[in-house]
Design a protein around this motif. Sequence first.
Motif, mmCIF file in Angstrom:
data_model
loop_
_atom_site.group_PDB
_atom_site.id
_atom_site.type_symbol
_atom_site.label_atom_id
_atom_site.label_comp_id
_atom_site.label_asym_id
_atom_site.label_seq_id
_atom_site.Cartn_x
_atom_site.Cartn_y
_atom_site.Cartn_z
ATOM 1 N N ASP A 77 0.808 -1.107 -0.052
ATOM 2 C CA ASP A 77 0.029 0.219 0.099
ATOM 3 C C ASP A 77 0.875 1.199 -0.048
ATOM 4 O O ASP A 77 1.980 1.478 0.555
ATOM 5 N N THR A 79 2.043 4.461 1.593
ATOM 6 C CA THR A 79 2.177 4.914 2.958
ATOM 7 C C THR A 79 1.501 6.080 3.113
ATOM 8 O O THR A 79 0.862 6.359 4.404
ATOM 9 N N LEU A 207 -8.960 -7.885 7.178
ATOM 10 C CA LEU A 207 -8.673 -6.667 6.645
ATOM 11 C C LEU A 207 -7.728 -6.064 7.652
ATOM 12 O O LEU A 207 -6.607 -5.339 7.275
ATOM 13 N N ALA A 211 -3.971 -4.587 6.763
ATOM 14 C CA ALA A 211 -3.407 -3.562 6.925
ATOM 15 C C ALA A 211 -2.096 -3.548 7.763
ATOM 16 O O ALA A 211 -1.069 -2.889 7.455
ATOM 17 N N ARG A 215 -0.749 -4.322 3.317
ATOM 18 C CA ARG A 215 -1.466 -4.645 1.937
ATOM 19 C C ARG A 215 -2.991 -4.625 2.304
ATOM 20 O O ARG A 215 -3.693 -5.452 1.805
ATOM 21 N N GLY A 216 -3.418 -3.604 2.633
ATOM 22 C CA GLY A 216 -4.749 -3.293 2.858
ATOM 23 C C GLY A 216 -5.892 -3.312 1.754
ATOM 24 O O GLY A 216 -6.814 -4.128 1.660
ATOM 25 N N GLN A 217 -5.105 -2.693 0.727
ATOM 26 C CA GLN A 217 -6.003 -2.603 -0.504
ATOM 27 C C GLN A 217 -6.140 -3.971 -1.100
ATOM 28 O O GLN A 217 -7.181 -4.373 -1.636
ATOM 29 N N THR A 218 -5.263 -4.722 -1.048
ATOM 30 C CA THR A 218 -5.115 -5.967 -1.531
ATOM 31 C C THR A 218 -6.457 -6.805 -0.883
ATOM 32 O O THR A 218 -7.200 -7.656 -1.287
ATOM 33 N N PHE A 220 -8.886 -5.780 0.667
ATOM 34 C CA PHE A 220 -10.247 -5.325 0.332
ATOM 35 C C PHE A 220 -10.659 -6.051 -1.206
ATOM 36 O O PHE A 220 -11.618 -6.490 -1.520
ATOM 37 N N ASP A 221 -9.573 -6.000 -1.990
ATOM 38 C CA ASP A 221 -9.955 -6.486 -3.370
ATOM 39 C C ASP A 221 -10.337 -8.163 -3.479
ATOM 40 O O ASP A 221 -10.964 -8.800 -4.010
ATOM 41 N N GLU A 222 -9.459 -8.864 -2.558
ATOM 42 C CA GLU A 222 -9.505 -10.236 -2.297
ATOM 43 C C GLU A 222 -10.964 -10.481 -1.708
ATOM 44 O O GLU A 222 -11.575 -11.438 -2.037
#
Length: 363
Positions: A77, A79, A207, A211, A215-218, A220-222
């Motif tokens: 992510d 930072t 989640l 975080a 890799r919080g965005q990944t 959410f995507d997963e």
Amino acid sequence: MSRQSFRSVPASLPARRITALALAVGVALTVTACSGTSESEDNASTIVRSTTNVAGAGVVGNNRPTTGLCPATAPLDPTGIEGSVRPVGHSEGISEIPADPMRIVVLDAAALDATCALGVWERVVGASTLDPDFRGDGDQELYLGTGIAEIPGVGTVDSPDLDAIAGLNPDLIIGADSLGTETYRSLSGIAPTVFTSSDSGWKGTFLQSAAALGRGQTGFDELARFTADAEQVGRDVKATQTQASVVRFLPDSIVTDGPSSFASEVLAEVGVGRPPSQQDAENTVPADDLSAVEGDIVYARFDGDDGESFGTDVMDGDGWKDLGAAKDGRVFVVDDTVWSSSGIVAARAMLADVTNSLNAYVS
């Protein structure tokens, strides 16, 4: 050892009206294990698997492949700040975490699952273990592959070994709030520590771990991808037409899952119905009255060797054999380390199990 054959049934028919006219269906699953290891390091043949039937019930997932499950390392992510650390909020407050941790200790199964899902499992230098009877070979969960199974143990999930953790020189520790504030303070003296909240459900916990791993965005995507896949599985198997009973055998008791268990949450997302007796809360079922176990299909799992011994005794008894699901050949044994776990890798393993069993029976 006899081999049970699974046969498919028309998804449009109620389970009570299943006939033996449908085609055979195999139990090859779509879930596999960690990449990043060579074939010699992650050889499925080294895993000890259960038999293909237990007390007349089919066994689902016992041949789960173990190559290629954990993806490549997910992108980091942004930072949003300069420097090599970032603030991460969690159940015990806010911790300054390395932007891209390289030596990770995980203290619960959900965090270990997350390291696989996000492709950073090879950075895990130590992990808490479950009771030995709850696993196969190695220290960690076999459903995550032999590479992860060989990660050194650092005490149990209830009692981490602080000296062992300190000796690994971690730059991040992830645990759960069930360990308590005192343990959190001790761990924080070793390395930056994040405790996930046990009240967040398995998705929230995932989640939070994502975080902490940067890799919080990944994450959410997963989760979005999993939701779409679960809905598709539900449509494919016409999940709403079946009420599944979910049962766990402890060493001396029988428990049916309530709606808040990990297995129940995944089944609900697929759209699988539950018997009325299992829609409100977890229940202990007396061995001499198994009516609360009844369902169109029964998924049973065992808490370790003692749970399996007790469970097979019950399943060999007349009371169990009198269940409609047992008479119809609609009882399946599933992997306790998956169905009692928490995490997106375990959830995907459950999707495969449901796909291969919800409209099947044992003949």
